[in-house]
Design a protein around this motif. Structure first.
Motif, PDB file in Angstrom:
ATOM      1  N   ASP A   1       2.363 -19.832   4.653  1.00 55.20           N
ATOM      2  CA  ASP A   1       2.724 -18.687   5.515  1.00 55.20           C
ATOM      3  C   ASP A   1       1.642 -17.739   5.876  1.00 55.20           C
ATOM      4  OD1 ASP A   1       4.636 -16.564   3.532  1.00 55.20           O
ATOM      5  OD2 ASP A   1       3.113 -18.051   2.953  1.00 55.20           O
ATOM      6  N   LYS A   2       0.747 -17.882   4.961  1.00 55.55           N
ATOM      7  CA  LYS A   2      -0.707 -17.055   5.343  1.00 55.55           C
ATOM      8  C   LYS A   2      -1.615 -17.832   6.396  1.00 55.55           C
ATOM      9  CE  LYS A   2       1.175 -14.271   2.197  1.00 55.55           C
ATOM     10  NZ  LYS A   2       1.379 -12.859   2.208  1.00 55.55           N
ATOM     11  N   ALA A   3      -1.463 -19.042   6.436  1.00 54.12           N
ATOM     12  CA  ALA A   3      -2.441 -19.884   7.223  1.00 54.12           C
ATOM     13  C   ALA A   3      -2.940 -19.059   8.387  1.00 54.12           C
ATOM     14  CB  ALA A   3      -2.211 -21.280   7.180  1.00 54.12           C
TER      15      ALA A   3
ATOM     16  N   GLY B   1       2.805  -6.294  -3.638  1.00 54.41           N
ATOM     17  CA  GLY B   1       3.680  -7.528  -3.158  1.00 54.41           C
ATOM     18  C   GLY B   1       3.722  -8.642  -4.227  1.00 54.41           C
ATOM     19  N   ASN B   2       4.192  -9.807  -3.610  1.00 52.10           N
ATOM     20  CA  ASN B   2       4.398 -10.722  -4.674  1.00 52.10           C
ATOM     21  C   ASN B   2       3.127 -11.941  -5.024  1.00 52.10           C
ATOM     22  OD1 ASN B   2       7.236 -10.748  -4.599  1.00 52.10           O
ATOM     23  ND2 ASN B   2       7.082 -11.253  -2.460  1.00 52.10           N
ATOM     24  N   SER B   3       2.080 -11.784  -4.246  1.00 53.74           N
ATOM     25  CA  SER B   3       1.044 -12.847  -4.505  1.00 53.74           C
ATOM     26  C   SER B   3       0.409 -12.398  -5.845  1.00 53.74           C
ATOM     27  CB  SER B   3       0.040 -12.772  -3.318  1.00 53.74           C
ATOM     28  OG  SER B   3       0.508 -13.114  -2.198  1.00 53.74           O
ATOM     29  N   PRO B   4       0.228 -11.279  -6.181  1.00 52.79           N
ATOM     30  CA  PRO B   4      -0.706 -11.108  -7.399  1.00 52.79           C
ATOM     31  C   PRO B   4       0.065 -10.925  -8.673  1.00 52.79           C
ATOM     32  CG  PRO B   4      -0.222  -8.851  -6.234  1.00 52.79           C
ATOM     33  CD  PRO B   4       0.511  -9.742  -5.281  1.00 52.79           C
TER      34      PRO B   4
ATOM     35  N   ALA C   1      -1.094 -10.259   9.256  1.00 51.77           N
ATOM     36  CA  ALA C   1      -2.606  -9.906   9.143  1.00 51.77           C
ATOM     37  C   ALA C   1      -2.774  -8.736   8.615  1.00 51.77           C
ATOM     38  CB  ALA C   1      -3.263 -10.377  10.341  1.00 51.77           C
ATOM     39  N   HIS C   2      -1.989  -7.852   8.127  1.00 55.70           N
ATOM     40  CA  HIS C   2      -2.004  -6.502   7.436  1.00 55.70           C
ATOM     41  C   HIS C   2      -2.505  -6.881   6.119  1.00 55.70           C
ATOM     42  CE1 HIS C   2       1.816  -6.661   5.141  1.00 55.70           C
ATOM     43  NE2 HIS C   2       1.236  -6.183   4.396  1.00 55.70           N
ATOM     44  N   THR C   3      -3.353  -5.737   5.536  1.00 55.98           N
ATOM     45  CA  THR C   3      -3.831  -5.695   3.954  1.00 55.98           C
ATOM     46  C   THR C   3      -3.798  -4.013   3.781  1.00 55.98           C
ATOM     47  OG1 THR C   3      -5.677  -6.644   2.658  1.00 55.98           O
ATOM     48  CG2 THR C   3      -6.246  -5.294   4.610  1.00 55.98           C
ATOM     49  N   ALA C   4      -3.271  -4.000   2.405  1.00 53.99           N
ATOM     50  CA  ALA C   4      -3.191  -2.676   1.799  1.00 53.99           C
ATOM     51  C   ALA C   4      -1.771  -2.278   2.716  1.00 53.99           C
ATOM     52  CB  ALA C   4      -4.099  -1.922   1.767  1.00 53.99           C
ATOM     53  N   SER C   5      -1.759  -1.219   3.083  1.00 61.38           N
ATOM     54  CA  SER C   5      -0.819  -1.073   4.103  1.00 61.38           C
ATOM     55  C   SER C   5      -1.364  -0.558   5.400  1.00 61.38           C
ATOM     56  CB  SER C   5       0.180   0.117   3.366  1.00 61.38           C
ATOM     57  OG  SER C   5       0.896  -0.400   2.366  1.00 61.38           O
TER      58      SER C   5
ATOM     59  N   GLY D   1      -4.440   0.401  -4.415  1.00 60.21           N
ATOM     60  CA  GLY D   1      -4.846   0.279  -2.891  1.00 60.21           C
ATOM     61  C   GLY D   1      -3.803   0.588  -1.810  1.00 60.21           C
ATOM     62  N   ASP D   2      -2.406   0.555  -2.391  1.00 63.07           N
ATOM     63  CA  ASP D   2      -1.233   1.095  -1.628  1.00 63.07           C
ATOM     64  C   ASP D   2       0.039   1.029  -2.338  1.00 63.07           C
ATOM     65  OD1 ASP D   2      -0.896  -1.895  -1.535  1.00 63.07           O
ATOM     66  OD2 ASP D   2       0.282  -1.676   0.414  1.00 63.07           O
ATOM     67  N   GLU D   3       0.715   1.713  -1.828  1.00 67.59           N
ATOM     68  CA  GLU D   3       2.035   1.838  -2.475  1.00 67.59           C
ATOM     69  C   GLU D   3       3.118   2.006  -1.482  1.00 67.59           C
ATOM     70  OE1 GLU D   3       4.489   0.890  -4.582  1.00 67.59           O
ATOM     71  OE2 GLU D   3       3.447   1.855  -6.580  1.00 67.59           O
ATOM     72  N   ARG D   4       4.504   1.377  -1.814  1.00 66.94           N
ATOM     73  CA  ARG D   4       5.562   1.793  -0.981  1.00 66.94           C
ATOM     74  C   ARG D   4       6.274   3.045  -1.207  1.00 66.94           C
ATOM     75  NH1 ARG D   4       7.065  -3.891  -2.433  1.00 66.94           N
ATOM     76  NH2 ARG D   4       5.668  -5.182  -0.909  1.00 66.94           N
ATOM     77  N   TYR D   5       6.679   3.750  -0.395  1.00 69.29           N
ATOM     78  CA  TYR D   5       6.980   5.199  -0.597  1.00 69.29           C
ATOM     79  C   TYR D   5       8.625   5.056  -1.062  1.00 69.29           C
ATOM     80  CZ  TYR D   5       7.999   9.846   0.116  1.00 69.29           C
ATOM     81  OH  TYR D   5       8.564  11.296  -0.208  1.00 69.29           O
TER      82      TYR D   5
ATOM     83  N   SER E   1       8.556  -1.003  -5.991  1.00 63.00           N
ATOM     84  CA  SER E   1       7.167  -0.218  -6.311  1.00 63.00           C
ATOM     85  C   SER E   1       6.411  -1.274  -6.817  1.00 63.00           C
ATOM     86  CB  SER E   1       7.848   0.792  -7.396  1.00 63.00           C
ATOM     87  OG  SER E   1       6.604   1.117  -8.075  1.00 63.00           O
ATOM     88  N   ASN E   2       5.018  -1.045  -6.227  1.00 62.45           N
ATOM     89  CA  ASN E   2       3.923  -2.102  -6.728  1.00 62.45           C
ATOM     90  C   ASN E   2       3.628  -1.402  -8.268  1.00 62.45           C
ATOM     91  OD1 ASN E   2       3.908  -3.390  -4.346  1.00 62.45           O
ATOM     92  ND2 ASN E   2       2.218  -1.916  -3.258  1.00 62.45           N
ATOM     93  N   ALA E   3       3.696  -0.247  -8.509  1.00 70.24           N
ATOM     94  CA  ALA E   3       3.351   0.137  -9.840  1.00 70.24           C
ATOM     95  C   ALA E   3       4.578  -0.209 -10.883  1.00 70.24           C
ATOM     96  CB  ALA E   3       3.452   1.974  -9.782  1.00 70.24           C
TER      97      ALA E   3
HETATM   98  C1  6PG Z   1       2.241  -4.347  -0.450  1.00 70.80           C
HETATM   99  C2  6PG Z   1       0.882  -5.070  -0.564  1.00 70.80           C
HETATM  100  C3  6PG Z   1       0.538  -5.749   0.851  1.00 70.80           C
HETATM  101  C4  6PG Z   1       0.488  -7.368   0.281  1.00 70.80           C
HETATM  102  C5  6PG Z   1       0.899  -8.205   1.585  1.00 70.80           C
HETATM  103  C6  6PG Z   1       1.281  -9.445   1.006  1.00 70.80           C
HETATM  104  O1  6PG Z   1       2.144  -3.163  -0.920  1.00 70.80           O
HETATM  105  O2  6PG Z   1       3.066  -5.070  -0.263  1.00 70.80           O
HETATM  106  O3  6PG Z   1      -0.416  -4.406  -0.987  1.00 70.80           O
HETATM  107  O4  6PG Z   1      -0.668  -5.528   1.428  1.00 70.80           O
HETATM  108  O5  6PG Z   1      -0.755  -7.525  -0.259  1.00 70.80           O
HETATM  109  O6  6PG Z   1       1.940  -7.684   2.206  1.00 70.80           O
HETATM  110  O7  6PG Z   1       2.329  -9.546   0.371  1.00 70.80           O
HETATM  111  P1  6PG Z   1       2.863 -10.719  -0.529  1.00 70.80           P
HETATM  112  O8  6PG Z   1       1.894 -11.185  -1.379  1.00 70.80           O
HETATM  113  O9  6PG Z   1       3.961 -10.571  -1.124  1.00 70.80           O
HETATM  114  O10 6PG Z   1       2.792 -11.926   0.458  1.00 70.80           O
END
Ligand code: 6PG
Length: 240
Positions: free
Chosen positions: A200-202, A44-47, A147-151, A73-77, A85-87
């Protein structure tokens, strides 16, 4: 179960520097203790800013990167060259700037069918851990505004998985597959660090750390370190 360690910072810059310092500390401890640092990245974007900071002159010389092994920890298919792609994101922001060799990077092969892709990724991880328990030194996690994490998305079957594994999951709200670590696999890491910032995460943060316990609605509630510790790195807008 240990309580999570909550760190709240005035701004994103302080937050990212604190998490980068934490990651460097954990990395050097792991390399000292067992010769390598196994790190599962979030997407995603945060990291992105964290990865760019780690590759910057401020941090790049603080870790012996050739002893760091990178997983997801997860990847978009999606295809490897997809902007989703996270990679690919990690390659641009972290691997290329740090000249990480391909042999240190373990990507999900999304050219296979979803089930196969997840199964092969698990086998790849098991091979690296030489069939010892898969205890990542550090797993980075983000938090979706739902409130999801990874996928691990709300109301998906992967939330019911009780075994450390890698699974495909079809996410209706995205109309797309994801490949993800199961919660038990995440929970057997030595360190787990959530990186969450922005207002937007609060709401999601409040749900996760709040009174209502319902992991099917708030999947990040599944994350609790069985062996190690969970740390939250947030800015004050996300922690509002
Ligand atoms: C992904 C991430 C996912 C991400 C959250 C937050 O593959 O998208 O692993 O779990 O951490 O969706 O995404 P943002 O940082 O883009 O808000």
């Amino acid at each position: 179960m240990k309580e999570p360690v909550i760190n709240v910072f005035d701004n994103v810059t302080e937050l990212l520097n604190a998490l980068a310092d934490f990651l460097v500390k954990v990395a050097n401890e792991a390399i000292e203790a067992h010769g390598q640092f196994t790190l599962a990245l979030s997407g995603g974007n945060s990291p992105k800013k964290l990865y760019e900071l780690l590759a910057s002159s401020a941090y790049k010389n603080q870790v012996d990167w050739k002893k760091v092994y990178f997983f997801f920890g997860d990847e978009r298919y999606v295809p490897a060259d997809s902007l989703a792609s996270n990679a690919l994101m990690a390659k641009k922001t972290l691997f290329d700037p740090l000249l990480i060799p391909e042999t240190n990077i373990f990507k999900v092969d999304t050219s296979l069918a979803p089930e196969e892709s997840a199964r092969i990724y698990l086998e790849t991880i098991e091979a690296h851990f030489q069939d010892t328990p898969i205890n990542f030194d550090l797993i980075l996690l983000g938090l979706g505004d739902n409130a999801h994490t990874a996928s691990l998305f709300p109301h998906t079957s992967v939330l019911e998985e009780k075994v450390p594994s890698v699974k495909p999951v079809f996410v209706d709200e995205l109309n797309a597959y994801r490949i993800t670590f199961t919660a038990p696999l995440i929970n057997q890491a030595r360190y787990i660090a959530f990186l969450v910032y922005g207002e937007d995460k609060a709401e999601a943060v409040h749900q996760i750390l709040g009174e209502e316990r319902d992991f099917r609605k708030y999947p990040a509630q599944l994350i609790q370190a069985d062996l190690g510790s969970v740390y939250w790195f947030m800015d004050k807008t996300a922690a509002r």
